[in-house]
Design a protein around this motif. Structure first.
Motif, short mmCIF file in Angstrom:
data_model
loop_
_atom_site.label_atom_id
_atom_site.label_comp_id
_atom_site.label_asym_id
_atom_site.label_seq_id
_atom_site.Cartn_x
_atom_site.Cartn_y
_atom_site.Cartn_z
N THR A 1 -55.58 25.00 66.91
CA THR A 1 -56.18 25.48 67.33
C THR A 1 -55.21 26.99 68.47
O THR A 1 -56.05 27.20 68.43
N LYS A 2 -54.03 27.35 67.18
CA LYS A 2 -53.78 28.36 67.60
C LYS A 2 -53.15 29.15 66.64
O LYS A 2 -53.05 28.91 65.22
N PRO A 3 -53.70 30.65 66.68
CA PRO A 3 -53.28 31.67 65.39
C PRO A 3 -51.66 31.32 65.33
O PRO A 3 -50.75 31.19 65.64
N ARG B 1 -54.99 28.63 62.74
CA ARG B 1 -56.04 29.09 63.11
C ARG B 1 -56.97 29.86 62.41
O ARG B 1 -58.27 29.74 62.41
N ASP B 2 -56.57 31.42 62.85
CA ASP B 2 -57.29 32.53 62.27
C ASP B 2 -56.93 32.67 60.57
O ASP B 2 -58.55 33.06 59.87
#
Length: 143
Positions: free
Chosen positions: A83-85, A88-89
């Motif tokens: 859910t976090k870079p 995620r990205d």
């Protein structure tokens, strides 16, 4: 997702995960070569490279999408975990790739061009590189 039958626990295997990653790398190379001559086939190879890269991440954790969950289950399992870079990205474009590949496969309304393949190549290479990093570092999934 496991309770719903979309994912299943399997024996975690770095060897299998690395095998998926190697197949994905081969698909990327093939897609690059085919981009102009067979853009639709090349796009499908790009999509398969992305899918196998993400399947490798799940395999390293001891997870696998079931036939019930299919490719969408891979997308959802990865999105729920990362859910976090930066993961995620790197992984976010998979949904778009999946939808485009489905349109090409089943609707055939918008032709894929060599330029489309070239535009997606760095996206899938980034996704693949992130998967390679994570496969070696992720713990086994425990319910």
């Amino acid at each position: 997702m496991i309770a719903a039958g979309n994912l299943q626990n399997v024996a975690p295997s770095l060897q299998s995960a690395r095998g998926f990653l190697a197949q994905a790398a081969g698909h990327l190379d093939s897609a690059q070569r085919l981009a102009c001559a067979d853009p639709t086939g090349a796009y499908t190879l790009l999509y398969d490279a992305a899918r196998k890269s993400l399947a490798a991440v799940l395999q390293a954790q001891g997870l696998r999408a079931t036939s019930r969950g299919g490719h969408y289950a891979i997308q959802e399992a990865i999105a729920a975990q990362f859910t976090k870079p930066p993961p995620r990205d790197a992984f976010r474009p998979f949904g778009r790739l999946r939808r485009t590949r489905n349109q090409v496969e089943y609707d055939d309304i918008t032709p894929i061009t060599g330029e489309d393949v070239e535009a997606e190549m760095p996206v899938v290479r980034s996704l693949h590189a992130m998967a390679e990093q994570l496969v070696e570092a992720l713990p086994v999934f425990v319910e």
